[in-house]
Design a protein around this motif. Structure first.
Motif, PDB file in Angstrom:
ATOM      1  N   GLN A 116       0.807  -1.234  -0.154  1.00 48.35           N
ATOM      2  CA  GLN A 116      -0.039   0.077  -0.093  1.00 48.35           C
ATOM      3  C   GLN A 116       0.944   1.115  -0.018  1.00 48.35           C
ATOM      4  OE1 GLN A 116      -3.316  -0.611  -0.372  1.00 48.35           O
ATOM      5  NE2 GLN A 116      -2.352  -2.854  -0.327  1.00 48.35           N
ATOM      6  N   GLU A 117       0.294   2.264  -0.411  1.00 42.16           N
ATOM      7  CA  GLU A 117       1.032   3.733  -0.517  1.00 42.16           C
ATOM      8  C   GLU A 117       0.959   4.100   1.080  1.00 42.16           C
ATOM      9  OE1 GLU A 117       0.123   6.398  -3.552  1.00 42.16           O
ATOM     10  OE2 GLU A 117      -0.273   4.529  -5.060  1.00 42.16           O
ATOM     11  N   GLY A 118       2.052   4.865   1.252  1.00 44.45           N
ATOM     12  CA  GLY A 118       2.059   5.648   2.437  1.00 44.45           C
ATOM     13  C   GLY A 118       3.498   5.818   2.931  1.00 44.45           C
ATOM     14  N   ASP A 119       3.673   6.804   3.909  1.00 45.30           N
ATOM     15  CA  ASP A 119       4.896   7.143   4.326  1.00 45.30           C
ATOM     16  C   ASP A 119       5.329   6.522   5.693  1.00 45.30           C
ATOM     17  OD1 ASP A 119       2.908   8.700   5.881  1.00 45.30           O
ATOM     18  OD2 ASP A 119       4.174  10.550   5.338  1.00 45.30           O
ATOM     19  N   SER A 120       4.511   5.597   6.200  1.00 43.40           N
ATOM     20  CA  SER A 120       4.771   5.052   7.452  1.00 43.40           C
ATOM     21  C   SER A 120       4.089   3.641   7.456  1.00 43.40           C
ATOM     22  CB  SER A 120       4.225   5.693   8.651  1.00 43.40           C
ATOM     23  OG  SER A 120       2.963   5.857   8.829  1.00 43.40           O
ATOM     24  N   ALA A 121       4.355   2.885   8.305  1.00 40.45           N
ATOM     25  CA  ALA A 121       3.830   1.481   8.723  1.00 40.45           C
ATOM     26  C   ALA A 121       2.172   1.653   8.877  1.00 40.45           C
ATOM     27  CB  ALA A 121       4.526   0.785   9.572  1.00 40.45           C
ATOM     28  N   THR A 122       1.934   2.740   9.790  1.00 45.30           N
ATOM     29  CA  THR A 122       0.712   2.766  10.024  1.00 45.30           C
ATOM     30  C   THR A 122      -0.036   3.370   9.277  1.00 45.30           C
ATOM     31  OG1 THR A 122       1.464   3.552  12.455  1.00 45.30           O
ATOM     32  CG2 THR A 122      -0.647   4.205  11.804  1.00 45.30           C
ATOM     33  N   ALA A 123       0.461   4.196   8.133  1.00 45.62           N
ATOM     34  CA  ALA A 123      -0.376   4.769   6.946  1.00 45.62           C
ATOM     35  C   ALA A 123      -0.516   3.834   5.932  1.00 45.62           C
ATOM     36  CB  ALA A 123       0.335   5.716   6.094  1.00 45.62           C
ATOM     37  N   ARG A 124       0.343   2.652   5.981  1.00 48.31           N
ATOM     38  CA  ARG A 124       0.155   1.755   4.910  1.00 48.31           C
ATOM     39  C   ARG A 124      -0.845   0.709   5.418  1.00 48.31           C
ATOM     40  NH1 ARG A 124       5.041   0.298   1.640  1.00 48.31           N
ATOM     41  NH2 ARG A 124       6.210   2.407   1.358  1.00 48.31           N
ATOM     42  N   PHE A 125      -0.720   0.336   6.782  1.00 51.99           N
ATOM     43  CA  PHE A 125      -2.043  -0.627   7.336  1.00 51.99           C
ATOM     44  C   PHE A 125      -3.555   0.310   7.262  1.00 51.99           C
ATOM     45  CE2 PHE A 125      -4.687  -1.678  10.812  1.00 51.99           C
ATOM     46  CZ  PHE A 125      -4.595  -3.319  10.778  1.00 51.99           C
ATOM     47  N   GLU A 126      -3.422   1.303   7.548  1.00 58.47           N
ATOM     48  CA  GLU A 126      -4.658   2.135   7.479  1.00 58.47           C
ATOM     49  C   GLU A 126      -5.238   2.108   5.791  1.00 58.47           C
ATOM     50  OE1 GLU A 126      -3.942   5.727   9.285  1.00 58.47           O
ATOM     51  OE2 GLU A 126      -4.218   4.973  11.146  1.00 58.47           O
ATOM     52  N   ALA A 127      -4.501   2.114   5.033  1.00 61.75           N
ATOM     53  CA  ALA A 127      -4.815   1.851   3.595  1.00 61.75           C
ATOM     54  C   ALA A 127      -5.301   0.947   3.151  1.00 61.75           C
ATOM     55  CB  ALA A 127      -3.497   2.633   2.612  1.00 61.75           C
ATOM     56  N   TRP A 128      -4.485  -0.275   3.820  1.00 59.70           N
ATOM     57  CA  TRP A 128      -5.098  -1.549   3.419  1.00 59.70           C
ATOM     58  C   TRP A 128      -6.276  -1.987   4.085  1.00 59.70           C
ATOM     59  CZ3 TRP A 128      -5.115  -5.752   7.210  1.00 59.70           C
ATOM     60  CH2 TRP A 128      -5.406  -6.947   6.828  1.00 59.70           C
ATOM     61  N   GLU A 129      -6.516  -1.415   5.509  1.00 63.06           N
ATOM     62  CA  GLU A 129      -7.740  -1.639   6.190  1.00 63.06           C
ATOM     63  C   GLU A 129      -8.919  -0.963   5.680  1.00 63.06           C
ATOM     64  OE1 GLU A 129      -8.713  -1.630  10.965  1.00 63.06           O
ATOM     65  OE2 GLU A 129      -7.634   0.348  10.185  1.00 63.06           O
ATOM     66  N   ASP A 130      -8.521   0.043   4.923  1.00 64.85           N
ATOM     67  CA  ASP A 130      -9.515   1.005   4.523  1.00 64.85           C
ATOM     68  C   ASP A 130     -10.287   0.405   3.333  1.00 64.85           C
ATOM     69  OD1 ASP A 130      -9.528   2.777   6.349  1.00 64.85           O
ATOM     70  OD2 ASP A 130      -8.406   4.314   5.148  1.00 64.85           O
ATOM     71  N   LYS A 131      -9.644  -0.573   2.543  1.00 59.62           N
ATOM     72  CA  LYS A 131     -10.132  -1.321   1.551  1.00 59.62           C
ATOM     73  C   LYS A 131     -11.135  -2.280   1.719  1.00 59.62           C
ATOM     74  CE  LYS A 131      -5.944  -1.081  -1.835  1.00 59.62           C
ATOM     75  NZ  LYS A 131      -5.207  -1.800  -2.382  1.00 59.62           N
ATOM     76  N   ALA A 132     -11.073  -3.022   3.057  1.00 60.14           N
ATOM     77  CA  ALA A 132     -12.311  -3.825   3.450  1.00 60.14           C
ATOM     78  C   ALA A 132     -12.129  -3.691   4.778  1.00 60.14           C
ATOM     79  CB  ALA A 132     -11.928  -5.102   2.729  1.00 60.14           C
ATOM     80  N   SER A 133     -12.714  -2.361   5.261  1.00 57.31           N
ATOM     81  CA  SER A 133     -12.571  -2.295   6.861  1.00 57.31           C
ATOM     82  C   SER A 133     -13.504  -3.305   7.691  1.00 57.31           C
ATOM     83  CB  SER A 133     -13.224  -0.908   7.181  1.00 57.31           C
ATOM     84  OG  SER A 133     -14.281  -0.632   6.759  1.00 57.31           O
ATOM     85  N   ARG A 134     -14.549  -3.602   7.117  1.00 62.87           N
ATOM     86  CA  ARG A 134     -15.246  -4.605   7.996  1.00 62.87           C
ATOM     87  C   ARG A 134     -14.960  -5.873   7.989  1.00 62.87           C
ATOM     88  NH1 ARG A 134     -21.632  -4.503   6.556  1.00 62.87           N
ATOM     89  NH2 ARG A 134     -21.790  -5.190   8.590  1.00 62.87           N
ATOM     90  N   LYS A 135     -14.247  -6.415   6.621  1.00 63.84           N
ATOM     91  CA  LYS A 135     -13.735  -7.809   6.946  1.00 63.84           C
ATOM     92  C   LYS A 135     -12.447  -7.754   7.971  1.00 63.84           C
ATOM     93  CE  LYS A 135     -15.348  -9.073   2.443  1.00 63.84           C
ATOM     94  NZ  LYS A 135     -14.958  -9.455   0.979  1.00 63.84           N
ATOM     95  N   VAL A 136     -11.760  -6.622   7.545  1.00 64.74           N
ATOM     96  CA  VAL A 136     -10.449  -6.637   8.394  1.00 64.74           C
ATOM     97  C   VAL A 136     -10.649  -6.687  10.024  1.00 64.74           C
ATOM     98  CG1 VAL A 136      -8.590  -5.286   8.847  1.00 64.74           C
ATOM     99  CG2 VAL A 136      -9.055  -5.563   6.596  1.00 64.74           C
ATOM    100  N   ALA A 137     -11.752  -5.731  10.438  1.00 63.62           N
ATOM    101  CA  ALA A 137     -12.183  -5.707  11.577  1.00 63.62           C
ATOM    102  C   ALA A 137     -12.691  -6.799  12.186  1.00 63.62           C
ATOM    103  CB  ALA A 137     -13.045  -4.576  11.797  1.00 63.62           C
ATOM    104  N   PHE A 138     -13.348  -7.675  11.364  1.00 66.14           N
ATOM    105  CA  PHE A 138     -14.118  -8.877  11.933  1.00 66.14           C
ATOM    106  C   PHE A 138     -12.876  -9.988  12.125  1.00 66.14           C
ATOM    107  CE2 PHE A 138     -15.620 -13.264  11.168  1.00 66.14           C
ATOM    108  CZ  PHE A 138     -16.143 -13.333  11.955  1.00 66.14           C
ATOM    109  N   GLY A 139     -11.960  -9.877  11.160  1.00 64.91           N
ATOM    110  CA  GLY A 139     -10.792 -10.886  11.061  1.00 64.91           C
ATOM    111  C   GLY A 139      -9.986 -10.624  12.449  1.00 64.91           C
ATOM    112  N   ILE A 140      -9.638  -9.366  12.586  1.00 59.66           N
ATOM    113  CA  ILE A 140      -8.632  -9.321  13.679  1.00 59.66           C
ATOM    114  C   ILE A 140      -9.425  -9.143  14.952  1.00 59.66           C
ATOM    115  CG2 ILE A 140      -7.721  -6.931  15.150  1.00 59.66           C
ATOM    116  CD1 ILE A 140      -7.005  -5.828  12.261  1.00 59.66           C
TER     117      ILE A 140
END
Length: 64
Positions: free
Chosen positions: A10-34
């Motif tokens: 994912q694009e981003g200038d930090s690990a947090t930004a990259r994670f948030e970009a990935w999470e935003d793509k499928a936020s409900r599925k990611v939240a459920f999985g976590i």
């Protein structure tokens, strides 16, 4: 490793930004999985079925 690779793609200038970009793509599925993985980790006993469910959840996250 494969989930981490997806996050790092994912694009981003930090690990947090990259994670948030990935999470935003499928936020409900990611939240459920976590949430599912956290529940499995907190529950006892840790047996083969718990491991199997955890692996299945990681496979789902890997495909996002």
């Amino acid at each position: 490793r494969q989930v981490a690779a997806k996050v790092l793609e994912q694009e981003g200038d930090s690990a947090t930004a990259r994670f948030e970009a990935w999470e935003d793509k499928a936020s409900r599925k990611v939240a459920f999985g976590i949430h599912r993985l956290q529940t499995l980790q907190a529950d006892s006993p840790h047996d083969f079925m718990t491991l199997a469910v955890g692996v299945r959840e990681l496979r789902k996250l890997r495909s996002l």
